[in-house]
Design an enzyme around this catalytic site. Structure first.
Site, PDB file in Angstrom:
ATOM      1  N   CYS A  43      -4.852  -3.404   3.655  1.00 46.00           N
ATOM      2  CA  CYS A  43      -4.508  -2.933   4.994  1.00 46.00           C
ATOM      3  C   CYS A  43      -5.635  -3.105   6.009  1.00 46.00           C
ATOM      4  O   CYS A  43      -5.882  -4.205   6.498  1.00 46.00           O
ATOM      5  CB  CYS A  43      -4.020  -1.484   4.916  1.00 46.00           C
ATOM      6  SG  CYS A  43      -3.022  -0.955   6.337  1.00 46.00           S
ATOM      7  N   GLU A  75       0.842  -1.191   0.000  1.00 49.16           N
ATOM      8  CA  GLU A  75       0.000   0.000   0.000  1.00 49.16           C
ATOM      9  C   GLU A  75       0.882   1.249   0.000  1.00 49.16           C
ATOM     10  O   GLU A  75       1.954   1.268   0.611  1.00 49.16           O
ATOM     11  CB  GLU A  75      -0.892   0.000   1.249  1.00 49.16           C
ATOM     12  CG  GLU A  75      -1.901   1.137   1.281  1.00 49.16           C
ATOM     13  CD  GLU A  75      -2.765   1.145   2.533  1.00 49.16           C
ATOM     14  OE1 GLU A  75      -3.914   1.603   2.458  1.00 49.16           O
ATOM     15  OE2 GLU A  75      -2.282   0.676   3.597  1.00 49.16           O
ATOM     16  N   LYS A  80     -10.241   0.396  -1.952  1.00 52.08           N
ATOM     17  CA  LYS A  80     -10.259   0.063  -0.522  1.00 52.08           C
ATOM     18  C   LYS A  80     -11.589   0.460   0.122  1.00 52.08           C
ATOM     19  O   LYS A  80     -12.022   1.615   0.024  1.00 52.08           O
ATOM     20  CB  LYS A  80      -9.099   0.775   0.177  1.00 52.08           C
ATOM     21  CG  LYS A  80      -8.929   0.434   1.656  1.00 52.08           C
ATOM     22  CD  LYS A  80      -7.709   1.166   2.214  1.00 52.08           C
ATOM     23  CE  LYS A  80      -7.450   0.821   3.668  1.00 52.08           C
ATOM     24  NZ  LYS A  80      -6.256   1.536   4.176  1.00 52.08           N
TER      25      LYS A  80
END
Length: 269
Positions: free
Chosen positions: A157, A44, A117
């Site tokens: 993440c 990321e 995301k």
């Protein structure tokens, strides 16, 4: 019958210079390919860990166009690999916020999948404070891609903390997780959460992390890992930059699911 293949997770310590970060990413993708990787995953924010959270808004690109995406397509094409390109800041309908997006490039440099995301990180404590929603617009759609030799689920993440996301996509052969976990939360939760996702979904997990102290003062946990469907850590790097590789074995996936058919035993959706 699917065949075994090598997959690679790249760890970086990205800074505030986009061009320098992209050059470092290209170096590690080439090294992974030279070692036989068929799939390479970047972390990321590989292209920018800005000095301010708004820096990513200033360098965001329209989907399908821009120097960062062009460089990624070139990396995939020149190295003949599938490249899961960490995250790229893409333009959103809101000028003050971007989409934090993983793009999957095939060996011809064409985008084959895109994941924005969904879960946005927020944390305060021990002198740290983060609120991704200030500068990132959340995605809405879980994504799984068929590479031909493997089915792959996407996470980024903070998504790691939401097992229901990956349950929606199950079954698949491997899950990727580009990340920039903070040193604080990573020390406490990174490995247990990754191993739990591998065990409960009976799949491989490739977690490509940021790992070190960045020029904006932020400290990230590192510990990029490749984990098998039984929850065993096959490869790991502590801090700093580097690349790790491991074999993805479809027969092991099938063996685990046959011996312990937990996915078939699910009662609650």
């Amino acid at each position: 019958m699917k065949q075994k293949f090598l997959a690679a997770a790249v760890q970086m310590v990205s800074g505030s210079d986009v061009d320098a970060n992209v050059r470092r990413a290209a170096h590690w993708v080439a090294e992974a390919a030279a070692k036989g990787a068929r799939l390479v995953v970047l972390p990321e924010y590989f292209c920018l860990m800005g000095r301010q959270e708004t820096d990513k808004v200033a360098v965001c690109e329209a989907y399908g166009d821009g120097p960062i995406q062009q460089a990624l397509a070139r990396m995939a094409r020149e190295n003949r690999v599938w490249l899961a390109a960490g995250t790229v800041p893409l333009r959103s309908p809101e000028p003050q916020r971007v989409l934090n997006t993983t793009l999957l490039f095939d060996p011809d440099g064409e985008v084959r999948a895109r994941y924005d995301k969904i879960h946005l990180f927020g944390f305060s404590g021990l002198g740290e404070s983060y609120c991704e929603s200030n500068t990132i617009r959340p995605g809405e759609q879980p994504v799984k891609a068929d590479l031909g030799f493997a089915e792959m689920a996407f996470g980024i993440c903070y998504d790691l903390r939401f097992p229901e996301l990956f349950r929606q996509l199950s079954p698949y052969d491997l899950m990727i997780l580009p990340a920039a976990f903070t040193a604080t939360t990573g020390e406490a939760h990174w490995e247990p959460l990754l191993r739990a996702r591998a065990i409960e979904n009976q799949s491989y997990v490739l977690a490509s992390a940021q790992g070190g102290e960045h020029d904006n003062g932020r400290k990230t946990h590192g510990h990029s890992m490749i984990i098998d469907p039984w929850g065993r850590v096959l490869a790991e790097i502590d801090k700093g930059e580097g690349v790790i590789l491991a074999e993805i074995d479809p027969t092991l996936i099938q063996s685990v699911r046959t011996r312990l058919p937990a996915l078939a035993h699910r009662v609650l959706a």
